[in-house]
Design a protein around this motif. Sequence first.
Motif, short mmCIF file in Angstrom:
data_model
loop_
_atom_site.label_atom_id
_atom_site.label_comp_id
_atom_site.label_asym_id
_atom_site.label_seq_id
_atom_site.Cartn_x
_atom_site.Cartn_y
_atom_site.Cartn_z
N SER A 1 25.46 -60.87 -16.16
CA SER A 1 24.19 -61.58 -15.95
C SER A 1 23.83 -61.71 -14.47
O SER A 1 22.66 -61.92 -14.13
N ARG A 2 24.81 -61.63 -13.57
CA ARG A 2 24.54 -61.79 -12.13
C ARG A 2 24.39 -60.44 -11.43
O ARG A 2 23.55 -60.28 -10.56
N ASP B 1 29.76 -69.26 -22.31
CA ASP B 1 28.87 -68.40 -21.57
C ASP B 1 27.57 -69.12 -21.11
O ASP B 1 27.04 -68.79 -20.08
N ARG B 2 27.07 -70.06 -21.91
CA ARG B 2 25.80 -70.73 -21.61
C ARG B 2 25.99 -72.24 -21.75
O ARG B 2 26.84 -72.68 -22.53
N GLN C 1 23.32 -69.97 -17.48
CA GLN C 1 24.13 -68.97 -18.18
C GLN C 1 24.98 -68.19 -17.20
O GLN C 1 24.59 -67.92 -16.07
#
Length: 364
Positions: free
Chosen positions: A313-314, A293-294, A308
């Motif tokens: 998250s986007r 993920d990161r 990330q």
Amino acid sequence: MKSILLTSGLFATHYIAAQTTVPFDTSHWEITGKMEHETFQGKACIRLLDASLYLKDTTFMNGIIEFDMTLSKDRYFPGCGFRLRDKENFEQVYVRPHQLGNPDAIQYTPVFNMQAAWQLYYGDGYSTAVTYPLEEWVHIKLAVRGTQAEVYVGDPNKPALVIHQLKRPVKPGRISLDNRGPVMTRFANFQYTKTDNPTLLGTFKPEAPPKPGTIMHWDVSNTFDEKRLDNSVTIPPDLASRLTWTTLAAEKSGLVNFSRISKLGDGSNAIFAKVTLMSDKPQIKKLQLGFSDRVNVYVNGKLVYGGQDVFMSRDYRFLGTIGYFDTIYLDLKKGKNELWLGVSETFGGWGIQGMIADPTGITY
């Protein structure tokens, strides 16, 4: 004529004997979680709530798995596992009823070390849109042969999902039914057939060859706590000195699934992957990178990038799926260069893929 009829009869008897109907009881299944018996719309069935059933037969490898289930449009994840080596390693197909009609309404994922990988395996061959009736019985059939499989939802003549390549080794194991989440699911009429030649109706596609510049081998470290990389622009020397390494080959897409060799846990949610780049001169090279993920990217021990791709998250529909979404320009010196990626994970798939768009003048 008599011998032909006798032979035909033997084949028919063998096929019937190979099909096994299994009642939902403790003599046939290992049960974890909450299971209740009832009758719904005329069918004797069970209800599962955040529970799993494990068939005690350990010898299913190829064949057909069938059952009926009822679904409601809520957020939960009912499905079927097969070729279980143990409860942490198996193939899995499940549905997302809350995504009915969307491209991820049904999902195949391999599970390694208890880590599902739907963020690494998505789209054609892994997930697709499907529709089915709600609050009534729908028939599910899985046909499995070697590295290929199909899933039928309702329509017995058209696979809803064609799995071009199963990702785990082709070995026999158990079958499971499960329902992850807070919503009840009914199951009825479970049966399975062992055969090395089940009929497959879909069109299977071979894996595309690696694209030029794809990094096909990485040295992968043991796990560590992601917090060890906080507030540091270099690789902590005390961490580096304690690492052990395993070479892991990438799939043809360039994907490396870390869960094949490592188990995610509290305090062990990060890993290093490294590759040596030999450059014939000082130069800048573009690295196209996918991760989940990161990631922290280090070139010759110095941090050059952090990013990330976490679930949502986007935007609110971003699943955290891996892809060549990030581009990093590597400042390489002449000779040996060390590219290290510190990759950390929360859930959904732990991996990387890397490709140098123009590999002229470097080897790796």
